[in-house]
Write a protein that holds these residues in place. Structure first.
Motif, PDB file in Angstrom:
ATOM      1  N   TYR A  47       0.815  -1.194   0.062  1.00  0.00           N
ATOM      2  CA  TYR A  47      -0.018   0.090   0.145  1.00  0.00           C
ATOM      3  C   TYR A  47       0.848   1.218   0.075  1.00  0.00           C
ATOM      4  O   TYR A  47       1.030   2.119   0.972  1.00  0.00           O
ATOM      5  N   SER A  48       1.577   1.423  -1.095  1.00  0.00           N
ATOM      6  CA  SER A  48       2.467   2.453  -1.298  1.00  0.00           C
ATOM      7  C   SER A  48       2.822   2.757  -2.635  1.00  0.00           C
ATOM      8  O   SER A  48       2.625   1.687  -3.410  1.00  0.00           O
ATOM      9  N   GLY A  85       6.422   0.576  10.071  1.00  0.00           N
ATOM     10  CA  GLY A  85       5.158   0.851   9.304  1.00  0.00           C
ATOM     11  C   GLY A  85       5.334  -0.430   7.980  1.00  0.00           C
ATOM     12  O   GLY A  85       5.016   0.053   6.948  1.00  0.00           O
ATOM     13  N   THR A 108       3.686  -1.853  13.048  1.00  0.00           N
ATOM     14  CA  THR A 108       2.513  -1.380  12.635  1.00  0.00           C
ATOM     15  C   THR A 108       1.756  -0.773  13.835  1.00  0.00           C
ATOM     16  O   THR A 108       1.853  -1.447  15.012  1.00  0.00           O
ATOM     17  N   GLN A 113      -3.664  -5.259  10.529  1.00  0.00           N
ATOM     18  CA  GLN A 113      -2.502  -5.661   9.846  1.00  0.00           C
ATOM     19  C   GLN A 113      -1.666  -6.732  10.702  1.00  0.00           C
ATOM     20  O   GLN A 113      -1.096  -7.547  10.254  1.00  0.00           O
ATOM     21  N   ILE A 147       8.475   2.555   4.371  1.00  0.00           N
ATOM     22  CA  ILE A 147       7.986   2.845   3.282  1.00  0.00           C
ATOM     23  C   ILE A 147       6.461   3.383   3.456  1.00  0.00           C
ATOM     24  O   ILE A 147       5.725   2.493   3.970  1.00  0.00           O
TER      25      ILE A 147
END
Ligand SMILES: C[S@@+](CC[C@H](N)C(=O)[O-])C[C@H]1O[C@@H](n2cnc3c(N)ncnc32)[C@H](O)[C@@H]1O
Length: 303
Positions: A47-48, A85, A108, A113, A147
């Motif tokens: 998700y980036s 993260g 996280t 997650q 990231i």
């Protein structure tokens, strides 16, 4: 040879005052529904922004991105790597399965997650529901990767000087945790031809509450004299392409997405992707990929 004891990082009490987005604000976004995110992310669940060099599909481009950061951080075949993260664990998995890393630790603030990664039961992956400010590793890391998380490391109430302070705390921590010669590979969205005054209130209130984006100068100032910057890339057009792929996937799975999170949320995500695409295409936002090398003997008291 260093013994485990000599190697151990002093377990100092954590006195710093964390000034990033709260765990509640992070969970508001990332704990929406794992199934929903799976519908439009690629199969690695990255998700980036992807890296579209020589890549045709979103999955190929995401894998290129993961490999880029692993190489920039010097994490190949390392003993101990930290991902700050970690999202749904794409890089943790790649580190241990493809790059022979002995132990990959992921942080996280999202319960969903952590639950997701914990189901893998992978003995070399340690996922923690923990912000970077609480993290207290037992032994130093060979490499650090982060990231798409730095965007959350300052809250919206901070002045620019306070943001630099908050980021400085982060880099000081990374400095303490890394072995001599260690590297960070960092990816973050930054403001370029825009600032706080131009913030889209829909994004800052409904999509990413409590998070203020950095400016490049703030990051550079915060890292100054404890990390040297090796490589800096701006890949903003790659974010336009990534967002376009997410939007296409979401539209292709719209009915199922509505069943999972409701029509209002789906429309909000479509709007968020559209606004972000304009931001990156216009250059109001940039996508920074920054390779940093630890300065092992800072010539002043870094605290
Ligand atoms: C956009 S996601 C990126 C996930 C992953 N790196 C990727 O590229 O797929 C941002 C991640 O940052 C994490 N995060 C936000 N604030 C954090 C903090 N203070 N400490 C550690 N992780 C944090 C979130 O929980 C989430 O996992």
């Amino acid at each position: 040879m260093e013994t485990a004891k000599e190697n151990k990082i002093a377990n100092k009490p954590n006195k710093l005052h964390y000034q990033g987005a709260s765990a509640q604000a992070i969970q508001y976004h990332y704990d929406l529904s794992n199934e929903f995110y799976q519908l439009w992310l690629d199969t690695t669940c990255s998700y980036s922004c992807a890296l579209w060099e020589d890549a045709e599909t979103l999955e190929e481009a995401q894998i290129k991105k993961l490999d880029y950061h692993i190489t920039q951080a010097g994490a190949q075949e390392a003993q101990h790597v930290l991902d700050i993260g970690c999202g749904w664990g794409s890089i943790l998995k790649r580190l241990v399965n493809q790059y022979h890393v002995k132990q990959a630790v992921g942080l996280t603030l999202s319960q969903a997650q952590q639950d997701w990664i914990a189901t893998w039961n992978h003995p070399q992956i340690d996922v923690r529901l923990e912000g970077w400010a609480e993290h207290q590793p037992e032994i130093p890391y060979d490499a650090i990767i982060s990231i798409g998380a730095f965007e959350h490391f300052a809250n919206t109430k901070l002045s620019s000087a306070e943001k630099v302070d908050a980021y400085r705390n982060f880099f000081n921590r990374c400095h303490e945790w890394l072995k001599p010669g260690g590297r960070i590979s960092l990816q973050t969205i930054i403001y370029e031809n825009a600032g706080e005054e131009d913030v889209n209130s829909f994004l800052s209130q409904e999509i990413f509450p409590d998070s203020a984006l950095p400016r490049l100068a703030e990051i550079v100032q915060a890292a100054e004299r404890i990390f040297e910057i090796d490589i800096l890339r701006n890949d903003r057009e790659y974010y336009v392409r990534t967002l376009r792929a997410w939007l296409k996937n979401l539209r292709a799975n719209r009915a199922e997405a509505i069943q999972l999170v409701g029509e209002k949320q789906v429309a909000a995500y479509e709007k968020y992707f559209g606004i972000a695409m304009i931001g990156f295409h216009s250059g109001n936002l940039n996508l920074s990929r920054i390779s940093l090398k630890r300065i092992d003997a800072p010539r002043f008291n870094k605290h």
